[in-house]
Enzyme design. Structure first.
Site, PDB file in Angstrom:
ATOM      1  N   ASN A   9     -12.140 -56.221  16.218  1.00 27.93           N
ATOM      2  CA  ASN A   9     -10.925 -55.779  16.493  1.00 27.93           C
ATOM      3  C   ASN A   9      -9.944 -57.050  16.977  1.00 27.93           C
ATOM      4  O   ASN A   9     -10.070 -57.722  18.085  1.00 27.93           O
ATOM      5  CB  ASN A   9     -11.430 -54.748  17.076  1.00 27.93           C
ATOM      6  CG  ASN A   9      -9.792 -53.748  18.030  1.00 27.93           C
ATOM      7  OD1 ASN A   9      -8.898 -54.213  18.521  1.00 27.93           O
ATOM      8  ND2 ASN A   9     -10.798 -53.217  19.336  1.00 27.93           N
ATOM      9  N   TRP A  10      -9.019 -57.443  16.600  1.00 29.73           N
ATOM     10  CA  TRP A  10      -8.108 -58.539  17.206  1.00 29.73           C
ATOM     11  C   TRP A  10      -7.560 -58.163  18.511  1.00 29.73           C
ATOM     12  O   TRP A  10      -7.054 -58.711  19.237  1.00 29.73           O
ATOM     13  CB  TRP A  10      -6.737 -59.077  16.153  1.00 29.73           C
ATOM     14  CG  TRP A  10      -8.235 -59.706  15.137  1.00 29.73           C
ATOM     15  CD1 TRP A  10      -9.420 -59.966  15.320  1.00 29.73           C
ATOM     16  CD2 TRP A  10      -6.845 -61.327  13.966  1.00 29.73           C
ATOM     17  NE1 TRP A  10      -9.113 -60.920  14.418  1.00 29.73           N
ATOM     18  CE2 TRP A  10      -8.003 -61.464  13.786  1.00 29.73           C
ATOM     19  CE3 TRP A  10      -5.670 -60.852  13.515  1.00 29.73           C
ATOM     20  CZ2 TRP A  10      -7.579 -61.891  12.535  1.00 29.73           C
ATOM     21  CZ3 TRP A  10      -5.758 -61.072  12.525  1.00 29.73           C
ATOM     22  CH2 TRP A  10      -6.601 -62.657  12.525  1.00 29.73           C
ATOM     23  N   LYS A  11      -7.531 -56.731  18.621  1.00 31.46           N
ATOM     24  CA  LYS A  11      -6.356 -56.080  19.740  1.00 31.46           C
ATOM     25  C   LYS A  11      -5.174 -56.784  19.760  1.00 31.46           C
ATOM     26  O   LYS A  11      -4.867 -56.787  18.552  1.00 31.46           O
ATOM     27  CB  LYS A  11      -6.850 -56.314  20.552  1.00 31.46           C
ATOM     28  CG  LYS A  11      -8.789 -55.898  21.296  1.00 31.46           C
ATOM     29  CD  LYS A  11      -9.777 -56.239  22.369  1.00 31.46           C
ATOM     30  CE  LYS A  11     -10.841 -55.654  22.372  1.00 31.46           C
ATOM     31  NZ  LYS A  11     -11.469 -55.690  23.117  1.00 31.46           N
ATOM     32  N   HIS A  92     -10.710 -45.979  20.554  1.00 29.85           N
ATOM     33  CA  HIS A  92     -11.094 -47.390  21.452  1.00 29.85           C
ATOM     34  C   HIS A  92     -10.863 -46.903  22.950  1.00 29.85           C
ATOM     35  O   HIS A  92      -9.860 -46.142  23.310  1.00 29.85           O
ATOM     36  CB  HIS A  92     -10.241 -48.031  21.289  1.00 29.85           C
ATOM     37  CG  HIS A  92     -10.946 -50.146  21.458  1.00 29.85           C
ATOM     38  ND1 HIS A  92     -11.147 -49.916  22.233  1.00 29.85           N
ATOM     39  CD2 HIS A  92     -11.488 -50.507  20.699  1.00 29.85           C
ATOM     40  CE1 HIS A  92     -11.415 -51.602  23.002  1.00 29.85           C
ATOM     41  NE2 HIS A  92     -11.966 -51.129  22.125  1.00 29.85           N
ATOM     42  N   GLU A  94     -10.181 -48.466  25.037  1.00 28.71           N
ATOM     43  CA  GLU A  94      -9.141 -49.200  25.858  1.00 28.71           C
ATOM     44  C   GLU A  94      -7.854 -47.958  25.389  1.00 28.71           C
ATOM     45  O   GLU A  94      -6.951 -47.866  26.491  1.00 28.71           O
ATOM     46  CB  GLU A  94      -8.354 -50.104  24.796  1.00 28.71           C
ATOM     47  CG  GLU A  94      -9.548 -51.538  25.637  1.00 28.71           C
ATOM     48  CD  GLU A  94      -9.848 -52.928  24.769  1.00 28.71           C
ATOM     49  OE1 GLU A  94      -9.005 -52.997  23.811  1.00 28.71           O
ATOM     50  OE2 GLU A  94     -10.896 -53.109  25.327  1.00 28.71           O
ATOM     51  N   GLU A 163     -20.176 -48.068  21.720  1.00 26.42           N
ATOM     52  CA  GLU A 163     -19.076 -49.192  21.904  1.00 26.42           C
ATOM     53  C   GLU A 163     -19.258 -48.933  23.665  1.00 26.42           C
ATOM     54  O   GLU A 163     -17.994 -48.038  23.957  1.00 26.42           O
ATOM     55  CB  GLU A 163     -18.249 -49.353  21.582  1.00 26.42           C
ATOM     56  CG  GLU A 163     -17.570 -50.091  20.442  1.00 26.42           C
ATOM     57  CD  GLU A 163     -15.945 -51.007  20.461  1.00 26.42           C
ATOM     58  OE1 GLU A 163     -16.457 -51.855  20.071  1.00 26.42           O
ATOM     59  OE2 GLU A 163     -14.878 -50.462  20.697  1.00 26.42           O
ATOM     60  N   GLY A 169     -16.037 -56.926  25.923  1.00 31.14           N
ATOM     61  CA  GLY A 169     -15.432 -58.114  27.021  1.00 31.14           C
ATOM     62  C   GLY A 169     -15.512 -58.145  27.580  1.00 31.14           C
ATOM     63  O   GLY A 169     -14.900 -59.319  29.206  1.00 31.14           O
ATOM     64  N   SER A 209     -19.450 -57.049  23.285  1.00 24.18           N
ATOM     65  CA  SER A 209     -19.381 -58.564  23.433  1.00 24.18           C
ATOM     66  C   SER A 209     -20.539 -59.354  22.445  1.00 24.18           C
ATOM     67  O   SER A 209     -21.651 -59.641  22.946  1.00 24.18           O
ATOM     68  CB  SER A 209     -20.358 -58.580  24.772  1.00 24.18           C
ATOM     69  OG  SER A 209     -19.554 -58.456  26.178  1.00 24.18           O
ATOM     70  N   GLY A 230     -14.687 -57.649  19.125  1.00 21.95           N
ATOM     71  CA  GLY A 230     -13.578 -57.708  19.779  1.00 21.95           C
ATOM     72  C   GLY A 230     -13.450 -59.350  20.372  1.00 21.95           C
ATOM     73  O   GLY A 230     -13.015 -60.222  18.929  1.00 21.95           O
ATOM     74  N   GLY A 231     -13.418 -60.189  21.261  1.00 18.75           N
ATOM     75  CA  GLY A 231     -13.243 -61.824  21.256  1.00 18.75           C
ATOM     76  C   GLY A 231     -13.927 -62.428  20.216  1.00 18.75           C
ATOM     77  O   GLY A 231     -13.026 -63.520  19.789  1.00 18.75           O
TER      78      GLY A 231
HETATM   79  P1  PGA Z   1     -16.128 -57.567  22.645  1.00 20.32           P
HETATM   80  O1  PGA Z   1     -14.903 -56.039  22.255  1.00 20.32           O
HETATM   81  O2  PGA Z   1     -16.788 -57.673  21.845  1.00 20.32           O
HETATM   82  O3  PGA Z   1     -14.642 -58.111  23.110  1.00 20.32           O
HETATM   83  O4  PGA Z   1     -16.300 -57.214  23.608  1.00 20.32           O
HETATM   84  C1  PGA Z   1     -15.506 -55.053  21.683  1.00 20.32           C
HETATM   85  C2  PGA Z   1     -14.390 -54.243  21.921  1.00 20.32           C
HETATM   86  O5  PGA Z   1     -13.463 -53.223  22.171  1.00 20.32           O
HETATM   87  O6  PGA Z   1     -14.250 -53.620  20.452  1.00 20.32           O
END
Ligand code: PGA
Length: 245
Positions: A9-11, A92, A94, A163, A169, A209, A230-231
């Site tokens: 997930n590149w956001k 998600h 966010e 999640e 994050g 994470s 994500g990251g």
């Molecule tokens: P993260 O994000 O791996 O940076 O914690 C995961 C996500 O939000 O899908």
């Protein structure tokens, strides 16, 4: 055996050209028997789909439930499909937190996507205060009941991503035991509602994470079928390491 899935997930990260470089590099690698998905920003989707190898699927991070019309700034399912995008992340944390997507909106998105044969990665997960109060299971159950379990049919086109918000994050990961406990619980809810064939078939991903250093231990758990990353999905080598895990 259930599908193994690693989704990045590149956001709101990378420019389209940077994304292109990433996809070219990842396409050169041997991806074995894992379903690899990259959820990129809207601006990248058409471009990435022109160069991506057959082993990688390009997905979107959100979509509007409406067919078309006066929704400035929004993107429809048919627009995504026209670019060859067949999968989208929904719910998600966010999007729930910053754009106030609620159960009803998510339910509408789920219905719109499935009625148009769009695959979904449905996210759920509790915030820290809920985890601390010990109510994480009922919180996640409610997210599933309100936006997903109204579906009558099987969940063929659905992947679930658990999640925990406190792990997204933050560098703090759920322990493999915490992940396993919640994944087994989610699977038991699906079994109650849809039967054992559906619950044994559905992929449930862990997100929060996930990194090269912890992926293998998390993915070794019986009910953890892969990750939503994500990251660590922004670096080709890190992401490839996670795929191999
Ligand atoms: P993260 O994000 O791996 O940076 O914690 C995961 C996500 O939000 O899908």
């Amino acid at each position: 055996m259930r599908n193994r899935v690693v989704a990045g997930n590149w956001k709101m990260n990378t420019t389209p050209s940077e994304g292109l470089g990433f996809i070219r590099a990842l396409s050169d690698k041997d991806l074995k028997e894992v379903r690899v998905i990259i959820a990129a920003p809207y601006t990248h989707l058409g471009l990435l789909n022109q160069v991506v190898s057959d082993e990688i699927e390009i997905a979107a991070q959100n979509v509007n439930a409406a067919e078309k019309g006066a929704y400035t700034g929004e993107v429809s399912i048919s627009m995504l499909k026209d670019l060859g995008v067949e999968t989208v992340i929904l719910g998600h944390s966010e999007r729930r937190a910053y754009y106030h997507e609620d159960h009803q909106q998510l339910k509408d998105k789920v219905d719109a996507c499935l009625s148009q044969d769009m695959n979904i990665i449905f996210c759920c997960g509790e915030p820290l205060d809920v985890r601390k109060s010990g109510a994480e299971k009922s919180y996640v159950a409610r997210q599933l009941e309100e936006s997903l379990f109204h579906l009558e049919e099987d969940l063929d086109n659905v992947i679930i991503a658990y999640e925990p918000i406190w792990a997204i994050g933050t560098g703090e990961t759920a322990t493999p035991e915490q992940a396993q406990e919640m994944h087994a619980y989610i699977r038991s809810l699906i079994e109650e509602r849809y039967g054992v064939n559906v619950s044994e078939d559905i992929a449930i991903l862990y997100g929060g994470s996930v990194k090269p250093a912890n992926a293998q231990e998390l993915f070794s758990k019986e009910d953890v079928d892969g990750g939503l990353v994500g990251g660590a999905s922004l670096d080709v080598e890190s992401f490839y390491h996670i795929i191999n895990a």
